[in-house]
Scaffold this motif. Structure first.
Motif, PDB file in Angstrom:
ATOM      1  N   VAL A  40       0.858  -1.189   0.000  1.00 50.02           N
ATOM      2  CA  VAL A  40       0.000   0.000   0.000  1.00 50.02           C
ATOM      3  C   VAL A  40       0.890   1.233   0.000  1.00 50.02           C
ATOM      4  N   SER A  41       0.540   2.216  -0.871  1.00 52.57           N
ATOM      5  CA  SER A  41       1.288   3.472  -0.839  1.00 52.57           C
ATOM      6  C   SER A  41       0.434   4.603  -1.389  1.00 52.57           C
ATOM      7  N   ARG A  42       0.944   5.811  -1.222  1.00 51.75           N
ATOM      8  CA  ARG A  42       0.206   6.991  -1.687  1.00 51.75           C
ATOM      9  C   ARG A  42      -0.069   6.944  -3.174  1.00 51.75           C
ATOM     10  N   SER A  43       0.897   6.367  -3.926  1.00 55.04           N
ATOM     11  CA  SER A  43       0.749   6.346  -5.379  1.00 55.04           C
ATOM     12  C   SER A  43      -0.107   5.170  -5.851  1.00 55.04           C
ATOM     13  N   GLY A  44      -0.520   4.311  -4.925  1.00 50.89           N
ATOM     14  CA  GLY A  44      -1.291   3.133  -5.317  1.00 50.89           C
ATOM     15  C   GLY A  44      -2.792   3.363  -5.286  1.00 50.89           C
ATOM     16  N   GLU A  45      -3.534   2.261  -5.377  1.00 47.02           N
ATOM     17  CA  GLU A  45      -4.994   2.306  -5.309  1.00 47.02           C
ATOM     18  C   GLU A  45      -5.411   3.025  -4.027  1.00 47.02           C
ATOM     19  N   ASP A  46      -6.516   3.704  -4.030  1.00 47.00           N
ATOM     20  CA  ASP A  46      -7.078   4.433  -2.873  1.00 47.00           C
ATOM     21  C   ASP A  46      -6.329   5.720  -2.547  1.00 47.00           C
ATOM     22  N   ALA A  47      -5.202   6.009  -3.231  1.00 48.76           N
ATOM     23  CA  ALA A  47      -4.399   7.200  -2.895  1.00 48.76           C
ATOM     24  C   ALA A  47      -4.236   7.315  -1.382  1.00 48.76           C
ATOM     25  N   PHE A  48      -3.764   6.219  -0.794  1.00 47.37           N
ATOM     26  CA  PHE A  48      -3.607   6.086   0.661  1.00 47.37           C
ATOM     27  C   PHE A  48      -2.701   7.191   1.217  1.00 47.37           C
ATOM     28  N   ASP A  49      -3.298   8.118   1.947  1.00 49.71           N
ATOM     29  CA  ASP A  49      -2.527   9.215   2.558  1.00 49.71           C
ATOM     30  C   ASP A  49      -2.887   9.244   4.038  1.00 49.71           C
ATOM     31  N   ILE A  50      -1.886   9.015   4.890  1.00 50.61           N
ATOM     32  CA  ILE A  50      -2.204   8.874   6.321  1.00 50.61           C
ATOM     33  C   ILE A  50      -2.680  10.182   6.957  1.00 50.61           C
ATOM     34  N   SER A  55      -9.079   8.127   3.299  1.00 46.77           N
ATOM     35  CA  SER A  55      -8.289   7.237   2.431  1.00 46.77           C
ATOM     36  C   SER A  55      -7.731   6.052   3.224  1.00 46.77           C
ATOM     37  N   VAL A  56      -7.402   6.292   4.492  1.00 42.16           N
ATOM     38  CA  VAL A  56      -6.901   5.203   5.342  1.00 42.16           C
ATOM     39  C   VAL A  56      -8.038   4.200   5.595  1.00 42.16           C
ATOM     40  N   ASN A 105       3.627  11.920  11.348  1.00 43.58           N
ATOM     41  CA  ASN A 105       4.292  10.857  12.116  1.00 43.58           C
ATOM     42  C   ASN A 105       3.499  10.374  13.330  1.00 43.58           C
ATOM     43  N   ALA A 106       2.570  11.198  13.813  1.00 48.70           N
ATOM     44  CA  ALA A 106       1.839  10.809  15.035  1.00 48.70           C
ATOM     45  C   ALA A 106       0.344  10.615  14.764  1.00 48.70           C
ATOM     46  N   VAL A 107      -0.329  11.667  14.283  1.00 45.31           N
ATOM     47  CA  VAL A 107      -1.772  11.534  14.041  1.00 45.31           C
ATOM     48  C   VAL A 107      -2.022  10.557  12.877  1.00 45.31           C
ATOM     49  N   GLY A 108      -1.188  10.656  11.860  1.00 47.42           N
ATOM     50  CA  GLY A 108      -1.316   9.720  10.738  1.00 47.42           C
ATOM     51  C   GLY A 108      -1.148   8.286  11.210  1.00 47.42           C
ATOM     52  N   ARG A 109      -0.143   8.084  12.057  1.00 45.91           N
ATOM     53  CA  ARG A 109       0.081   6.739  12.612  1.00 45.91           C
ATOM     54  C   ARG A 109      -1.143   6.288  13.412  1.00 45.91           C
ATOM     55  N   ALA A 110      -1.717   7.207  14.190  1.00 47.44           N
ATOM     56  CA  ALA A 110      -2.892   6.858  14.993  1.00 47.44           C
ATOM     57  C   ALA A 110      -4.038   6.398  14.088  1.00 47.44           C
ATOM     58  N   MET A 111      -4.200   7.063  12.940  1.00 45.80           N
ATOM     59  CA  MET A 111      -5.274   6.659  12.025  1.00 45.80           C
ATOM     60  C   MET A 111      -5.006   5.281  11.418  1.00 45.80           C
ATOM     61  N   VAL A 112      -3.747   4.997  11.190  1.00 43.97           N
ATOM     62  CA  VAL A 112      -3.383   3.655  10.706  1.00 43.97           C
ATOM     63  C   VAL A 112      -3.738   2.611  11.770  1.00 43.97           C
ATOM     64  N   LEU A 113      -3.399   2.908  13.022  1.00 40.03           N
ATOM     65  CA  LEU A 113      -3.700   1.957  14.105  1.00 40.03           C
ATOM     66  C   LEU A 113      -5.218   1.760  14.220  1.00 40.03           C
ATOM     67  N   LYS A 114      -5.945   2.867  14.169  1.00 39.03           N
ATOM     68  CA  LYS A 114      -7.412   2.812  14.311  1.00 39.03           C
ATOM     69  C   LYS A 114      -8.042   1.895  13.256  1.00 39.03           C
ATOM     70  N   HIS A 115      -7.594   2.026  12.014  1.00 40.79           N
ATOM     71  CA  HIS A 115      -8.284   1.309  10.937  1.00 40.79           C
ATOM     72  C   HIS A 115      -7.657  -0.036  10.580  1.00 40.79           C
ATOM     73  N   PHE A 116      -6.388  -0.266  10.966  1.00 41.85           N
ATOM     74  CA  PHE A 116      -5.744  -1.519  10.549  1.00 41.85           C
ATOM     75  C   PHE A 116      -5.619  -2.553  11.663  1.00 41.85           C
TER      76      PHE A 116
END
Ligand SMILES: NC(=O)c1ccc[n+]([C@@H]2O[C@H](COP(=O)([O-])OP(=O)(O)OC[C@H]3O[C@@H](n4cnc5c(N)ncnc54)[C@H](OP(=O)(O)O)[C@@H]3O)[C@@H](O)[C@H]2O)c1
Length: 233
Positions: A40-50, A55-56, A105-116
């Motif tokens: 998964v990356s920003r340039s991939g499907e969903d334009a994943f941007d933390i 998008s997350v 680095n912090a809020v983005g990470r928190a959103m990753v934790l929340k959804h993954f």
């Protein structure tokens, strides 16, 4: 590789466009026991941007159908943003820039934790590893400087620890780890380290996966480096 995970384990690498994320994805893709490694990356499907929660969430919802997962790795992170180098002194602090570093680095990470975290297997051993940094250790700070990056990584670690404690109650087999990858040749480290001061992303990835393989679930998160050594929070 990753012998502690069940045969045919499934994995996700977030930030797979980065040097370390790419090496982790490559190593997993070459591991016969890994039935599926999803990048998964920003340039991939969903334009994943933390920094953009929808998008997350959309990425996690799409991948949930391919799970559950035994291994989820978040290799996202930034050091230099908008061309601004890490602060060497207090008088270089800029509030807007500090917030941007925290946002990724912090809020983005928190959103990753929340959804993954909900995508981790609850029936089998599972591991959630996030790329932190030794400089995120408050105790292990001997040089000062790099205020924004240090604080953002420490905050990201705090989010991980709280999430690990909460998630472990429902999923006691899950391992959570904040990871120091070594000083790795990448776009992130390039302005600060010459090639002879770094290890390759492949060496780092191999060390990180070997370290994760050996960690036991303990109801909270580990903070470890690519050689398996613990780092004080
Ligand atoms: N290299 C080192 O020596 C070192 C040392 C300690 C810790 N670390 C940590 O290790 C991690 C990986 O670093 P690296 O050296 O591999 O750096 P890198 O090559 O610059 O990779 C960074 C990754 O983060 C992604 N990213 C950045 N902002 C994002 C956002 N808003 N949404 C989604 N993805 C985003 C990048 O995506 P794009 O490709 O789209 O930009 C890229 O995939 C970072 O957390 C870093 O702090 C690295």
């Amino acid at each position: 590789m990753l012998s502690s995970l069940p045969n045919n384990f499934r994995a996700i690498v977030l930030g797979a466009s980065g040097a370390i994320g790419g090496a982790l994805f490559k190593a997993l893709s070459e591991t016969p026991r890994c039935a599926a490694a999803l990048a998964v990356s920003r340039s991939g499907e969903d334009a994943f941007d933390i920094t953009h929660e929808p998008s997350v969430e959309a990425t996690a919802r799409r991948l949930a159908g391919h799970g559950p997962f035994n291994l989820i790795l978040d290799a996202t992170g930034v050091l230099v943003l908008d061309g601004i180098l890490p602060e060497k002194r207090l008088d270089a602090l800029n509030p807007a820039h500090l917030l941007r570093l925290l946002e990724v680095n912090a809020v983005g990470r928190a959103m990753v934790l929340k959804h993954f975290i909900p995508l981790l297997s609850r029936q089998e051993r599972s591991i959630f590893g996030v790329l932190s940094a030794r400089v995120g250790s408050i105790e292990d700070n001997h040089l000062g400087g790099w205020y924004g990056y240090r604080a953002a990584k420490a905050a990201g670690n705090a989010f991980l620890q709280a999430a690990a404690i909460e998630a472990s109650r429902a999923n006691p087999q899950a391992v959570f780890a904040a990871l120091q990858p070594g000083t790795v040749a990448s776009n992130l480290s390039k302005p600060f380290r010459s090639a002879d001061q770094t290890i390759s992303p492949d060496v780092s990835a191999a060390g990180l996966l070997q370290t994760l393989n050996q960690l036991q679930a303990k109801g909270r998160a580990w903070f470890v480096d690519h050689r398996g050594e613990e780092i004080p929070w």
